[in-house]
Design a protein around this motif. Structure first.
Motif, PDB file in Angstrom:
ATOM      1  N   THR A  85      58.486  55.057  39.231  1.00  0.00           N
ATOM      2  CA  THR A  85      58.277  53.620  39.049  1.00  0.00           C
ATOM      3  C   THR A  85      56.808  53.311  39.315  1.00  0.00           C
ATOM      4  O   THR A  85      56.237  53.761  40.297  1.00  0.00           O
ATOM      5  N   ARG A  86      56.205  52.547  38.429  1.00  0.00           N
ATOM      6  CA  ARG A  86      54.786  52.190  38.572  1.00  0.00           C
ATOM      7  C   ARG A  86      54.671  50.747  39.051  1.00  0.00           C
ATOM      8  O   ARG A  86      55.312  49.853  38.506  1.00  0.00           O
ATOM      9  N   ILE A  87      53.841  50.554  40.068  1.00  0.00           N
ATOM     10  CA  ILE A  87      53.572  49.222  40.599  1.00  0.00           C
ATOM     11  C   ILE A  87      52.075  49.001  40.478  1.00  0.00           C
ATOM     12  O   ILE A  87      51.270  49.848  40.871  1.00  0.00           O
ATOM     13  N   ARG A  88      51.694  47.857  39.904  1.00  0.00           N
ATOM     14  CA  ARG A  88      50.278  47.573  39.679  1.00  0.00           C
ATOM     15  C   ARG A  88      49.914  46.175  40.153  1.00  0.00           C
ATOM     16  O   ARG A  88      50.722  45.254  40.054  1.00  0.00           O
ATOM     17  N   VAL A  89      48.690  46.059  40.643  1.00  0.00           N
ATOM     18  CA  VAL A  89      48.067  44.756  40.848  1.00  0.00           C
ATOM     19  C   VAL A  89      46.918  44.720  39.856  1.00  0.00           C
ATOM     20  O   VAL A  89      46.044  45.585  39.870  1.00  0.00           O
ATOM     21  N   MET A  90      46.945  43.738  38.973  1.00  0.00           N
ATOM     22  CA  MET A  90      45.961  43.639  37.901  1.00  0.00           C
ATOM     23  C   MET A  90      45.243  42.296  37.994  1.00  0.00           C
ATOM     24  O   MET A  90      45.741  41.358  38.627  1.00  0.00           O
ATOM     25  N   ALA A  91      44.096  42.195  37.352  1.00  0.00           N
ATOM     26  CA  ALA A  91      43.372  40.928  37.240  1.00  0.00           C
ATOM     27  C   ALA A  91      43.223  40.618  35.755  1.00  0.00           C
ATOM     28  O   ALA A  91      42.772  41.458  34.979  1.00  0.00           O
ATOM     29  N   TYR A  92      43.646  39.415  35.365  1.00  0.00           N
ATOM     30  CA  TYR A  92      43.499  38.939  33.995  1.00  0.00           C
ATOM     31  C   TYR A  92      42.443  37.842  33.984  1.00  0.00           C
ATOM     32  O   TYR A  92      42.264  37.139  34.978  1.00  0.00           O
ATOM     33  N   PHE A  93      41.769  37.645  32.835  1.00  0.00           N
ATOM     34  CA  PHE A  93      40.632  36.739  32.781  1.00  0.00           C
ATOM     35  C   PHE A  93      40.710  35.778  31.600  1.00  0.00           C
ATOM     36  O   PHE A  93      41.140  36.149  30.518  1.00  0.00           O
ATOM     37  N   TYR A  94      40.242  34.552  31.840  1.00  0.00           N
ATOM     38  CA  TYR A  94      40.049  33.535  30.811  1.00  0.00           C
ATOM     39  C   TYR A  94      38.550  33.453  30.577  1.00  0.00           C
ATOM     40  O   TYR A  94      37.766  33.458  31.531  1.00  0.00           O
ATOM     41  N   LYS A  95      38.128  33.386  29.292  1.00  0.00           N
ATOM     42  CA  LYS A  95      36.710  33.463  28.959  1.00  0.00           C
ATOM     43  C   LYS A  95      36.124  32.109  28.562  1.00  0.00           C
ATOM     44  O   LYS A  95      36.848  31.173  28.236  1.00  0.00           O
ATOM     45  N   THR A  96      34.811  32.045  28.567  1.00  0.00           N
ATOM     46  CA  THR A  96      34.099  30.802  28.264  1.00  0.00           C
ATOM     47  C   THR A  96      34.422  30.270  26.877  1.00  0.00           C
ATOM     48  O   THR A  96      34.387  29.061  26.655  1.00  0.00           O
ATOM     49  N   ASP A  97      34.750  31.141  25.921  1.00  0.00           N
ATOM     50  CA  ASP A  97      35.036  30.694  24.558  1.00  0.00           C
ATOM     51  C   ASP A  97      36.498  30.287  24.354  1.00  0.00           C
ATOM     52  O   ASP A  97      36.932  30.027  23.238  1.00  0.00           O
ATOM     53  N   GLY A  98      37.271  30.225  25.455  1.00  0.00           N
ATOM     54  CA  GLY A  98      38.668  29.807  25.368  1.00  0.00           C
ATOM     55  C   GLY A  98      39.643  30.929  25.080  1.00  0.00           C
ATOM     56  O   GLY A  98      40.843  30.702  24.980  1.00  0.00           O
ATOM     57  N   ALA A 138      53.038  43.701  39.153  1.00  0.00           N
ATOM     58  CA  ALA A 138      54.060  44.167  38.216  1.00  0.00           C
ATOM     59  C   ALA A 138      54.701  45.464  38.675  1.00  0.00           C
ATOM     60  O   ALA A 138      54.049  46.330  39.238  1.00  0.00           O
ATOM     61  N   MET A 139      55.990  45.580  38.427  1.00  0.00           N
ATOM     62  CA  MET A 139      56.747  46.818  38.618  1.00  0.00           C
ATOM     63  C   MET A 139      57.340  47.151  37.258  1.00  0.00           C
ATOM     64  O   MET A 139      58.071  46.346  36.678  1.00  0.00           O
ATOM     65  N   ASP A 140      57.004  48.335  36.736  1.00  0.00           N
ATOM     66  CA  ASP A 140      57.533  48.701  35.422  1.00  0.00           C
ATOM     67  C   ASP A 140      57.996  50.149  35.409  1.00  0.00           C
ATOM     68  O   ASP A 140      58.236  50.728  36.458  1.00  0.00           O
ATOM     69  N   SER A 141      58.133  50.718  34.269  1.00  0.00           N
ATOM     70  CA  SER A 141      58.683  52.065  34.043  1.00  0.00           C
ATOM     71  C   SER A 141      60.199  52.078  34.140  1.00  0.00           C
ATOM     72  O   SER A 141      60.811  53.114  34.403  1.00  0.00           O
ATOM     73  N   SER A 142      60.830  50.921  33.984  1.00  0.00           N
ATOM     74  CA  SER A 142      62.289  50.771  33.925  1.00  0.00           C
ATOM     75  C   SER A 142      63.044  51.430  35.085  1.00  0.00           C
ATOM     76  O   SER A 142      63.942  52.248  34.876  1.00  0.00           O
ATOM     77  N   PRO A 143      62.737  51.054  36.331  1.00  0.00           N
ATOM     78  CA  PRO A 143      63.484  51.644  37.443  1.00  0.00           C
ATOM     79  C   PRO A 143      64.964  51.252  37.376  1.00  0.00           C
ATOM     80  O   PRO A 143      65.304  50.139  36.993  1.00  0.00           O
ATOM     81  N   THR A 144      65.820  52.187  37.731  1.00  0.00           N
ATOM     82  CA  THR A 144      67.264  51.932  37.683  1.00  0.00           C
ATOM     83  C   THR A 144      67.879  51.769  39.067  1.00  0.00           C
ATOM     84  O   THR A 144      69.039  51.397  39.186  1.00  0.00           O
ATOM     85  N   ALA A 145      67.090  52.045  40.123  1.00  0.00           N
ATOM     86  CA  ALA A 145      67.610  51.909  41.493  1.00  0.00           C
ATOM     87  C   ALA A 145      66.475  51.535  42.426  1.00  0.00           C
ATOM     88  O   ALA A 145      65.315  51.858  42.183  1.00  0.00           O
TER      89      ALA A 145
END
Length: 194
Positions: A85-98, A138-145
């Motif tokens: 199972t993969r757990i991530r902390v990510m940063a997403y960004f909004y830009k000056t051009d919208g 996010a937690m992904d990789s389809s954990p089943t337990a």
């Protein structure tokens, strides 16, 4: 932390039926977030309006291109969490051009996340054109337990490789002759009684 016992000021994003806020003995805060297995992706954003929503230009963390930030999270997994199972902390960004751009990933946890509370940290640099930022857990990789538990997600500015904490810059940190009158814009200088 989740002081209200819920997602106040957060955007539940994916696998929302697998997200809950619980009290857990030994946790560093009164409430923690639980991501339960059983969905391909369980995820949420800081702030109400995520980077790609209407109102994104007025929400999120105000940032400038080139700035560096330190990110940390207190977390642990149940002993039954599906291997891989993969757990991530990510940063997403909004830009000056919208528009918005792809994320950076300061923290990725797989087998490194432990079954006891620990703090995990990473850092990122704000990309060119970005003016707002959101953290995404996010937690992904389809954990089943099993489950993933977390709290205390923080994002703090850095200078070089040094974290700046509130009250952290004092006169002793500024070298003699580094701040001189020729480096100060005095166009709107006023005297203020404190």
């Amino acid at each position: 932390d989740f002081a209200t016992g819920g997602a106040t000021n957060w955007r539940l994003y994916s696998g929302t039926e697998k997200i809950s806020f619980i009290q857990l003995a030994g946790a560093p805060t009164k409430y923690v977030c639980q991501f339960a297995s059983g969905a391909s992706l369980v995820a949420m954003f800081t702030h109400v309006n995520s980077y790609n929503m209407t109102g994104a230009d007025k929400d999120g963390i105000v940032v400038n291109a080139g700035e560096q930030y330190s990110v940390s999270i207190d977390a642990f997994k149940s002993s039954t969490l599906t291997t891989g199972t993969r757990i991530r902390v990510m940063a997403y960004f909004y830009k000056t051009d919208g528009t918005y751009n792809t994320a950076v990933t300061p923290i990725t946890l797989t087998s490194s996340v432990t079954t006891a509370w620990a703090t995990y940290a990473g850092s990122f640099t704000v990309p060119e054109g970005a003016v707002r930022c959101w953290l995404y857990v996010a937690m992904d990789s389809s954990p089943t337990a099993g489950n993933f538990y977390w709290t205390n997600l923080t994002c703090r500015p850095m200078i070089g490789d040094a974290l700046i904490v509130d009250g952290g810059i004092r006169a002793r940190h500024i070298g003699a002759n580094e701040v001189t009158a020729d480096k100060i814009n005095v166009t709107n200088l006023e005297a203020v009684n404190a």
